[in-house]
Design an enzyme around this catalytic site. Structure first.
Site, PDB file in Angstrom:
ATOM      1  N   PRO A   2     -12.356   0.933   3.374  1.00 56.17           N
ATOM      2  CA  PRO A   2     -12.816   1.677   2.018  1.00 56.17           C
ATOM      3  C   PRO A   2     -11.916   2.823   1.783  1.00 56.17           C
ATOM      4  O   PRO A   2     -12.124   3.738   2.661  1.00 56.17           O
ATOM      5  CB  PRO A   2     -14.181   1.750   1.897  1.00 56.17           C
ATOM      6  CG  PRO A   2     -14.814   1.248   3.225  1.00 56.17           C
ATOM      7  CD  PRO A   2     -13.598   0.838   4.003  1.00 56.17           C
ATOM      8  N   GLU A   3     -11.373   3.083   0.605  1.00 55.19           N
ATOM      9  CA  GLU A   3     -10.628   4.181   0.237  1.00 55.19           C
ATOM     10  C   GLU A   3     -11.571   4.949  -0.692  1.00 55.19           C
ATOM     11  O   GLU A   3     -12.605   4.428  -1.187  1.00 55.19           O
ATOM     12  CB  GLU A   3      -9.076   3.853  -0.119  1.00 55.19           C
ATOM     13  CG  GLU A   3      -8.414   3.256   0.779  1.00 55.19           C
ATOM     14  CD  GLU A   3      -6.833   3.054   0.580  1.00 55.19           C
ATOM     15  OE1 GLU A   3      -6.502   3.643  -0.244  1.00 55.19           O
ATOM     16  OE2 GLU A   3      -6.331   1.936   0.965  1.00 55.19           O
TER      17      GLU A   3
END
Ligand SMILES: [Zn+2]
Length: 272
Positions: A2-3
């Site tokens: 996840p960013e």
């Protein structure tokens, strides 16, 4: 992994679901995420504290607790949160349960066990947060700052963008997409970008991140929102994962290269 947009999506959903709930009990099924902390000490620290709100810093989730403590979480590759009614027993990948005062469970699930959970009394006591660079959606992140910062490094631009000590929150997907939108090659040394290029890069960083947040992030393989829902930004990717497909602008096939053991996708004709 996840960013920023994915973690922001989770932050917003957790705020909707568990804000104001009190932690009545913590069950630790596997303690990898706690580092050196014992499960007992970790559970004691959280006992009967209220989840006042959840925020994000870079790719970290921060649970603000009352009386004051902070639970700082990095999801790494496969960490996720699920809010559910009580369960009879943990599923195979459930690592922790937080039993809440309304009877619901906040589950931390992590297939690969690389996620981290840390409790601190002050945010400045978290070494991982202290190392983070600028927030790209904050006012401090401006074209002048970016021009200056780029000028001090010869690192290839894609790696530069992904260094969390410089800008916090960008990873492989969004670095590739931002560079395509800005029309700049991922291999250019950071200090070769002039003021006009930095200004374009700045604009596209904000634009792509905001658009991805509106679409609840990108689900390629592992990312799930709270409760297994997927994001939608994968339908709007221009170059990431598109090796050999025609560039949306000029039809030149998209190229994949390796930079620091990670794949970079770009158009060799549009991105100079
Ligand atoms: Zn192109």
């Amino acid at each position: 992994m996840p960013e920023l947009p994915e973690v922001e999506t989770i932050t917003r959903e957790l705020n909707r679901r568990i804000r104001g709930r009190r932690i009545e009990k913590v069950h630790v099924f596997r303690a990898d995420a706690l580092g050196n902390r014992s499960p007992e000490a970790f559970a004691d620290d959280l006992y009967r504290r209220e989840i006042h709100r959840v925020s994000r810093r870079g790719k970290f989730l921060i649970f603000h607790l009352r009386p004051r403590r902070y639970l700082v979480c990095h999801l790494r590759m496969t960490g996720k949160f699920i809010v559910t009614a009580p369960l009879r027993g943990p599923h195979p990948h459930h690592r922790l349960w937080f039993a809440l005062d309304d009877g619901s469970l906040l589950v931390f699930q992590d297939v690969r066990c690389l996620g981290t959970l840390e409790v601190v009394a002050r945010l400045s006591a978290s070494a991982s947060l202290e190392r983070l660079g600028i927030e790209p959606l904050s006012k401090d992140f401006c074209p002048e700052w970016l021009t200056e910062a780029l000028g001090r490094s010869r690192t290839p631009l894609k790696n530069w963008l992904m260094d969390q000590r410089r800008i916090a929150g960008l990873g492989n997907i969004y670095a590739s997409e931002i560079l395509f939108a800005a029309g700049i090659s991922p291999t250019r040394p950071a200090d070769s970008i002039d003021e006009e290029g930095a200004s374009r890069l700045h604009g596209m960083t904000k634009r792509i991140l905001r658009m991805a947040i509106r679409k609840n992030g990108t689900t390629i393989s592992d990312f799930r929102r709270v409760d297994e829902k997927t994001g939608e930004f994968q339908n709007f990717l221009q170059v990431y994962g598109k090796t050999g497909e025609p560039c949306p602008r000029c039809k030149t096939p998209i190229v994949r290269i390796r930079q620091q053991q990670r794949s970079t996708f770009y158009c060799p004709r549009c991105q100079l």
